[in-house]
Design a protein around this motif. Structure first.
Motif, PDB file in Angstrom:
ATOM      1  N   VAL A 124       0.839  -1.203   0.000  1.00  0.00           N
ATOM      2  CA  VAL A 124       0.000   0.000   0.000  1.00  0.00           C
ATOM      3  C   VAL A 124       0.871   1.248   0.000  1.00  0.00           C
ATOM      4  N   GLN A 125       1.917   1.242   0.799  1.00  0.00           N
ATOM      5  CA  GLN A 125       2.802   2.404   0.906  1.00  0.00           C
ATOM      6  C   GLN A 125       3.469   2.746  -0.425  1.00  0.00           C
ATOM      7  N   ILE A 126       4.034   1.745  -1.104  1.00  0.00           N
ATOM      8  CA  ILE A 126       4.745   2.069  -2.344  1.00  0.00           C
ATOM      9  C   ILE A 126       3.783   2.448  -3.459  1.00  0.00           C
ATOM     10  N   PHE A 127       2.611   1.788  -3.526  1.00  0.00           N
ATOM     11  CA  PHE A 127       1.679   2.103  -4.608  1.00  0.00           C
ATOM     12  C   PHE A 127       1.010   3.456  -4.411  1.00  0.00           C
ATOM     13  N   SER A 128       0.760   3.842  -3.183  1.00  0.00           N
ATOM     14  CA  SER A 128       0.140   5.146  -2.932  1.00  0.00           C
ATOM     15  C   SER A 128       1.166   6.274  -3.032  1.00  0.00           C
ATOM     16  N   SER A 129       2.364   6.047  -2.500  1.00  0.00           N
ATOM     17  CA  SER A 129       3.389   7.101  -2.491  1.00  0.00           C
ATOM     18  C   SER A 129       4.099   7.255  -3.822  1.00  0.00           C
ATOM     19  N   TYR A 130       4.489   6.140  -4.432  1.00  0.00           N
ATOM     20  CA  TYR A 130       5.311   6.178  -5.638  1.00  0.00           C
ATOM     21  C   TYR A 130       4.510   6.090  -6.929  1.00  0.00           C
ATOM     22  N   GLY A 131       3.291   5.561  -6.843  1.00  0.00           N
ATOM     23  CA  GLY A 131       2.460   5.447  -8.039  1.00  0.00           C
ATOM     24  C   GLY A 131       1.245   6.349  -8.003  1.00  0.00           C
ATOM     25  N   GLU A 132       0.993   6.944  -6.832  1.00  0.00           N
ATOM     26  CA  GLU A 132      -0.180   7.803  -6.624  1.00  0.00           C
ATOM     27  C   GLU A 132      -1.463   7.086  -7.085  1.00  0.00           C
ATOM     28  N   ILE A 133      -1.552   5.820  -6.688  1.00  0.00           N
ATOM     29  CA  ILE A 133      -2.687   4.968  -7.051  1.00  0.00           C
ATOM     30  C   ILE A 133      -3.773   5.117  -5.994  1.00  0.00           C
TER      31      ILE A 133
ATOM     32  N   ASN B 291      -6.618   3.426  -5.347  1.00  0.00           N
ATOM     33  CA  ASN B 291      -7.115   2.231  -4.661  1.00  0.00           C
ATOM     34  C   ASN B 291      -5.967   1.288  -4.301  1.00  0.00           C
ATOM     35  N   SER B 292      -4.920   1.853  -3.702  1.00  0.00           N
ATOM     36  CA  SER B 292      -3.711   1.080  -3.409  1.00  0.00           C
ATOM     37  C   SER B 292      -3.969  -0.068  -2.438  1.00  0.00           C
ATOM     38  N   LYS B 293      -4.909   0.098  -1.510  1.00  0.00           N
ATOM     39  CA  LYS B 293      -5.206  -0.988  -0.566  1.00  0.00           C
ATOM     40  C   LYS B 293      -5.860  -2.158  -1.296  1.00  0.00           C
TER      41      LYS B 293
ATOM     42  N   ALA C  23      -3.153  -3.864  -3.350  1.00  0.00           N
ATOM     43  CA  ALA C  23      -2.261  -4.689  -2.530  1.00  0.00           C
ATOM     44  C   ALA C  23      -2.920  -6.014  -2.157  1.00  0.00           C
ATOM     45  N   ARG C  24      -4.182  -5.952  -1.772  1.00  0.00           N
ATOM     46  CA  ARG C  24      -4.899  -7.179  -1.405  1.00  0.00           C
ATOM     47  C   ARG C  24      -5.037  -8.123  -2.594  1.00  0.00           C
ATOM     48  N   GLN C  25      -5.256  -7.551  -3.776  1.00  0.00           N
ATOM     49  CA  GLN C  25      -5.381  -8.362  -4.980  1.00  0.00           C
ATOM     50  C   GLN C  25      -4.075  -9.088  -5.284  1.00  0.00           C
ATOM     51  N   ILE C  26      -2.948  -8.403  -5.134  1.00  0.00           N
ATOM     52  CA  ILE C  26      -1.639  -9.012  -5.384  1.00  0.00           C
ATOM     53  C   ILE C  26      -1.372 -10.133  -4.386  1.00  0.00           C
ATOM     54  N   ILE C  27      -1.694  -9.910  -3.131  1.00  0.00           N
ATOM     55  CA  ILE C  27      -1.479 -10.950  -2.115  1.00  0.00           C
ATOM     56  C   ILE C  27      -2.352 -12.166  -2.392  1.00  0.00           C
ATOM     57  N   GLU C  28      -3.577 -11.926  -2.811  1.00  0.00           N
ATOM     58  CA  GLU C  28      -4.476 -13.035  -3.149  1.00  0.00           C
ATOM     59  C   GLU C  28      -3.939 -13.828  -4.339  1.00  0.00           C
ATOM     60  N   CYS C  29      -3.434 -13.108  -5.349  1.00  0.00           N
ATOM     61  CA  CYS C  29      -2.892 -13.774  -6.539  1.00  0.00           C
ATOM     62  C   CYS C  29      -1.665 -14.608  -6.209  1.00  0.00           C
ATOM     63  N   ARG C  30      -0.752 -14.050  -5.427  1.00  0.00           N
ATOM     64  CA  ARG C  30       0.511 -14.744  -5.178  1.00  0.00           C
ATOM     65  C   ARG C  30       0.328 -15.981  -4.308  1.00  0.00           C
ATOM     66  N   GLN C  31      -0.787 -16.085  -3.617  1.00  0.00           N
ATOM     67  CA  GLN C  31      -1.080 -17.298  -2.853  1.00  0.00           C
ATOM     68  C   GLN C  31      -1.455 -18.456  -3.771  1.00  0.00           C
ATOM     69  N   LYS C  32      -1.850 -18.124  -4.997  1.00  0.00           N
ATOM     70  CA  LYS C  32      -2.283 -19.131  -5.960  1.00  0.00           C
ATOM     71  C   LYS C  32      -1.222 -19.433  -7.009  1.00  0.00           C
ATOM     72  N   ARG C  33      -0.414 -18.413  -7.355  1.00  0.00           N
ATOM     73  CA  ARG C  33       0.589 -18.605  -8.405  1.00  0.00           C
ATOM     74  C   ARG C  33       1.685 -17.556  -8.282  1.00  0.00           C
ATOM     75  N   SER C  34       2.788 -17.812  -8.944  1.00  0.00           N
ATOM     76  CA  SER C  34       3.908 -16.870  -8.913  1.00  0.00           C
ATOM     77  C   SER C  34       3.644 -15.695  -9.839  1.00  0.00           C
ATOM     78  N   LEU C  35       4.124 -14.523  -9.446  1.00  0.00           N
ATOM     79  CA  LEU C  35       4.060 -13.333 -10.294  1.00  0.00           C
ATOM     80  C   LEU C  35       5.478 -13.047 -10.765  1.00  0.00           C
ATOM     81  N   ARG C  36       5.812 -13.602 -11.938  1.00  0.00           N
ATOM     82  CA  ARG C  36       7.184 -13.531 -12.420  1.00  0.00           C
ATOM     83  C   ARG C  36       7.377 -12.636 -13.633  1.00  0.00           C
TER      84      ARG C  36
END
Length: 301
Positions: free
Chosen positions: A146-155, A157-159, A162-175
């Motif tokens: 959340v910190q990097i996406f909100s601060s460095y990307g000015e996104i 819906n950063s929260k 972040a939750r979407q990425i964590i959910e994805c990485r539990q199922k498969r690698s993000l390479r």
């Protein structure tokens, strides 16, 4: 590799350095890249002058210019002041920095800076470091993301991102870049390409510790410049520009006003041009990277 990097506002940025071919001067190009800014400086300075150019990307040195007045230094620019002391030139006439990613880095397959093709999530400017964007996505917790996406990307819906990425990485690698875009597609807000660009920008800044590197570099510029020396900086996003603006207005990247024992504001720089210089419409048409560029020029007082 002559097309390593298309320079932005070349004449304006170099023209702000106060070059005088009749004098023996010392200049620093903190972002060598394809050598375009350095080359222009060398064309304008006198025969007894010296130019130091820095870059942390080994690939940049395939563009080395054959000139005895040039000293190329393979290093992150955050350490430039230390190298200048070693070389015995700790007082210089002008410093130039063209921040961000070079055209070559964006276009080179395998570097991972662009979302326009499927590449490994690398994003390292210094290929000798181990930490990559894949490591960020695999190991950071929700708060860190959340910190990097909100601060460095000015996104906005950063929260949710972040939750979407964590959910994805539990199922498969993000390479790869396509792995990441496929993962976050469901949470994209607004223009999809702009959103991807903000995500990739945030990851790149984190991987390369760009904010802290920029702060360290900026906070050492005043001590390196001679009185009357010039600082010329091209930035490409609001976070970079804010730090540069802070330095030129207050003397430090944090924007903290320093006062003497009598309470008077100790001004360290004066802006050569008030506010920012923007690229012309013709340049933006020729080079899309110029669209977000902002140039600020100041003189040490």
């Amino acid at each position: 590799m002559s097309d390593y990097h298309i320079p932005v506002m070349l004449d304006e940025s170099v023209g702000g350095l106060g070059i005088d071919s009749a004098k023996k001067q010392v200049f620093v190009d903190l972002t060598y890249g394809g050598g375009s800014h350095t080359k222009r400086i060398l064309e304008l300075v006198g025969t007894k002058s010296k130019v130091y150019s820095f870059d942390q990307d080994d690939d940049a040195f395939e563009n080395e210019l054959p000139d005895s007045r040039l000293e190329l230094v393979c290093s992150n620019y955050r350490y430039f002041h230390k190298f200048l002391r070693v070389y015995g030139d700790d007082q210089v006439d002008g410093v130039l920095a063209d921040l961000g990613v070079s055209s070559y880095q964006f276009d080179q397959e395998g570097r991972g800076f662009s979302y326009r093709s499927d590449q490994s999530l690398d994003m390292r400017m210094n290929q000798n470091q181990a930490f990559t964007a894949e490591d960020v996505l695999r190991s950071y917790d929700e708060g860190q993301l959340v910190q990097i996406f909100s601060s460095y990307g000015e996104i906005r819906n950063s929260k949710q991102l972040a939750r979407q990425i964590i959910e994805c990485r539990q199922k498969r690698s993000l390479r790869s870049s396509y792995d990441l875009m496929s993962c976050i597609d469901a949470v994209v807000l607004g223009n999809k390409m702009k959103y991807y660009a903000q995500v990739f920008q945030a990851l790149r800044i984190e991987v390369n510790d760009e904010v802290e590197s920029l702060k360290e570099m900026l906070d050492n510029v005043w001590g390196v410049l001679k009185v009357g020396g010039f600082l010329s900086v091209i930035s490409y996003h609001s976070l970079e520009d804010r730090l540069v603006k802070n330095l030129m207005k207050t003397g430090n990247s944090n924007g903290e006003i320093s006062r003497d024992v009598y309470g008077n504001f100790e001004k360290k720089f004066e802006e050569v041009v008030k506010g920012v210089i923007l690229p012309g419409a013709d340049e933006v048409r020729r080079n899309s990277r110029a669209r977000s560029a902002k140039l600020r020029i100041a003189r040490k007082i």
